[in-house]
Design an enzyme around this catalytic site. Structure first.
Site, PDB file in Angstrom:
ATOM      1  N   SER A 254      24.475 -27.120 -30.789  1.00 37.32           N
ATOM      2  CA  SER A 254      24.533 -28.322 -29.977  1.00 37.32           C
ATOM      3  C   SER A 254      23.126 -28.656 -29.449  1.00 37.32           C
ATOM      4  O   SER A 254      22.197 -28.804 -30.236  1.00 37.32           O
ATOM      5  CB  SER A 254      25.563 -28.132 -28.857  1.00 37.32           C
ATOM      6  OG  SER A 254      25.980 -29.357 -28.323  1.00 37.32           O
ATOM      7  N   ASP A 482      33.169 -33.502 -35.966  1.00 37.03           N
ATOM      8  CA  ASP A 482      32.581 -33.112 -34.677  1.00 37.03           C
ATOM      9  C   ASP A 482      32.617 -34.287 -33.709  1.00 37.03           C
ATOM     10  O   ASP A 482      32.033 -35.333 -33.983  1.00 37.03           O
ATOM     11  CB  ASP A 482      31.142 -32.648 -34.883  1.00 37.03           C
ATOM     12  CG  ASP A 482      30.584 -31.889 -33.692  1.00 37.03           C
ATOM     13  OD1 ASP A 482      30.836 -32.316 -32.546  1.00 37.03           O
ATOM     14  OD2 ASP A 482      29.886 -30.886 -33.917  1.00 37.03           O
ATOM     15  N   HIS A 512      33.721 -29.009 -32.643  1.00 39.98           N
ATOM     16  CA  HIS A 512      32.297 -29.049 -32.343  1.00 39.98           C
ATOM     17  C   HIS A 512      31.629 -27.838 -32.966  1.00 39.98           C
ATOM     18  O   HIS A 512      31.838 -26.699 -32.539  1.00 39.98           O
ATOM     19  CB  HIS A 512      32.111 -29.036 -30.824  1.00 39.98           C
ATOM     20  CG  HIS A 512      30.703 -29.256 -30.373  1.00 39.98           C
ATOM     21  ND1 HIS A 512      29.875 -30.217 -30.895  1.00 39.98           N
ATOM     22  CD2 HIS A 512      29.963 -28.627 -29.412  1.00 39.98           C
ATOM     23  CE1 HIS A 512      28.707 -30.184 -30.301  1.00 39.98           C
ATOM     24  NE2 HIS A 512      28.729 -29.228 -29.397  1.00 39.98           N
TER      25      HIS A 512
END
Length: 543
Positions: A254, A482, A512
């Site tokens: 991320s 995602d 994710h």
């Protein structure tokens, strides 16, 4: 009031949620009170000016003194995580903890220092050791000291040849963690309507944003100018040296992908085996990013509703899904705006907290069942306990009402990185596009753009600089489902890294990130790269 969030998306912090969900939606126990920022000496220095190094392209800073590059880390048994880190029990053996001294301002490397909290598990042995594999779990604001042990089983095969190393980046957890509002004031701030419907609510939101910025300045003004991503990337290179590695081996998730890209730009010659998973698009401004994430969360919600209808039929709280399901949720939210629902512990589920809980559950298919339960409770049972538990996990709130510094660190890092500051008028101009993208998430994401308004430190850049000519190949993973870092971000990151550097790997899945989904093809591809140095063909696809 929702904090602005980058990397994990304008609506959530996936890894933190994942850690909380390992306890079955039970909020983490809190440890000792948050320690104060470890800054030497502790002379306040609140400022609105940027430090000397203001962008990733400012690659030249003074060399670090031998006192820092030659420091010996005193590894010892890990204490229980602090409240700032999120609390919980000590990880126990085989985990070890230490602190790394790094300059508060890398432009003045012989001046004040901060202590960065570290954790590691030594390589399991039996195979030749490659070195250390350093993790950043995103946010920004996730404590690596807490998250790595919680997710370590996913990386057990990598531990055969790597010491697994996590850290709290500057401003996070026990690494000079940013402090803003106290727990009671944070609860009060969370009660402010994040999707204002009238002039009074717009004014209240603006006042809450201003009060938050003031509290951060008053409580952490000396560190706020220095929690930027460029400074953390420089910390990474110091950590690499102190750990004794010639090159940085790194796994960023991320926001951690943005950090990895900035590192690769600053130190292309020091890139070893580097993986980016759930990739931030480095080419987008905050509006573009927030709009993309809004579309991503709406898509994930629709995928959830389809699966729910297939599995539960008429028993699914969102019916057959699609427009009908979205309208059911929108109706629930409109009702909560007028009358919050009761929840356990004498608390209530507000419209804001319901949106937070819904978004949080969309990070992983593993939490879709909890979302179905939460929606059923709210729509049919008239209670908000499960959605509130999901929201608490996202916000870093434990059962005693204590908050980690997750949201404070997230806002501080985001606001010092991003130059843009958005006004009410600019948000109103964007609202139609956000509402079209999602009737559920659009308003909240649009108004969240104001979170850096009035921040006491100027933002650095319009976009992170991640071009890394000459770096070793970097594996860039994009998941087509995602919600928080849409798939297109992986393509953009690979292009920006440069030809021969960014290698795209696609997972056609949900959630994710990719590596932790359990997809055997993706795991094998990444493990071969990290363990054996086998770079996958560009555009490798796993299903």
């Amino acid at each position: 009031m929702h904090p602005v969030v980058r990397g994990a998306g304008a609506l959530g912090l996936a890894v933190t949620l994942a850690v909380a969900l390992t306890g079955g939606l039970t909020a983490c126990r809190s440890g000792s009170p948050a320690s104060s920022a470890k800054v030497d000496p502790t002379t306040p220095a609140t400022t609105t000016a940027a430090p000397t190094t203001t962008t990733a392209s400012a690659a030249t800073v003074p060399a670090l003194p031998a006192a820092l590059t030659g420091q010996q880390l005193a590894w010892q048994a890990c204490p229980a995580p602090s409240a700032a880190q999120g609390g919980g029990p000590a990880p126990g053996t085989p985990w070890e903890c230490a602190t790394l001294k790094t300059p508060l301002d890398h432009a003045a490397p012989t001046g004040r220092t901060v202590d960065l909290a570290l954790i590691r598990m030594r390589a399991a042995g039996g195979e030749p050791r490659i070195g250390s594999l350093i993790y950043n779990f995103g946010g920004p604001g996730a404590s690596g000291v807490v998250t790595l042990p919680a997710l370590a089983q996913d990386y057990a095969d990598l531990n055969a040849r790597y010491d697994l190393v996590g850290f709290d980046p500057r401003g996070v957890g026990d690494s000079a963690g940013v402090r803003c509002l106290d727990d009671a004031a944070t609860d009060a701030s969370a009660a402010v309507d994040g999707s204002p419907d009238d002039t009074a609510e717009v004014r209240a939101l603006g006042e809450a944003v201003a009060a938050y910025a003031t509290a951060c300045r008053n409580n952490s003004g000396d560190v706020l100018p220095y929690v930027d991503t460029v400074s953390t990337a420089r910390d990474l290179d110091l950590l690499r040296q102190v750990l004794g590695d010639d090159r940085l081996h790194y796994f960023g998730l991320s926001y951690g992908t943005e950090l990895g890209g900035v590192y690769a730009h600053l130190y292309p010659q020091n890139v070893g085996r580097l993986v980016m998973d759930a990739v931030v698009d480095p080419t987008q401004d905050p509006v573009q990013s927030a709009l993309g994430q809004t579309k991503g969360f709406q898509l994930a919600l629709e995928n959830f509703m389809t699966a729910c209808a297939e599995q539960a039929g008429a028993g699914c709280p969102t019916g057959s899904g699609g427009a009908q399901g979205t309208e059911r949720i929108a109706t629930l939210l409109r009702g909560l705006d007028a009358a919050p629902l009761p929840a356990d512990g004498g608390r209530t589920l507000t419209q804001d907290l319901a949106v937070t809980g819904i978004a949080a559950a969309l990070y992983s298919e593993a939490s879709w069942n909890a979302l179905a339960v939460g929606l059923q409770e709210a729509m049919q049972g008239g209670t908000g306990t499960t959605l509130l538990a999901l929201a608490d996990a996202y916000l870093g709130r434990d059962a005693q009402g204590r908050y980690s510094n997750l949201s404070a660190a997230n806002r501080a890092i985001t606001c010092v990185d991003d130059r843009q500051r958005y006004t009410e008028a600019e948000v109103r101009e964007q609202l139609p596009a956000f509402r079209q993208a999602s009737p559920v998430f659009g308003d909240f994401a649009a108004w969240g753009l104001t979170a850096c308004s009035g921040w006491p430190v100027a933002g650095r850049t319009d976009h992170p600089e991640v071009s890394a000519p000459g770096a070793a190949p970097i594996v860039v993973i994009g998941n087509t489902g995602d919600p928080a870092t849409p798939y297109e971000g992986a393509r953009a990151m690979a292009r920006q890294l440069g030809a021969g550097v960014g290698v795209t790997v696609t997972l056609r899945g949900q959630g994710h990130g990719g590596y932790d989904t359990g997809n055997a093809c993706l795991k094998q591809t990444v493990d071969r790269y990290l363990l054996d140095g086998v770079v996958p063909p560009d555009d490798t696809t796993c299903t």
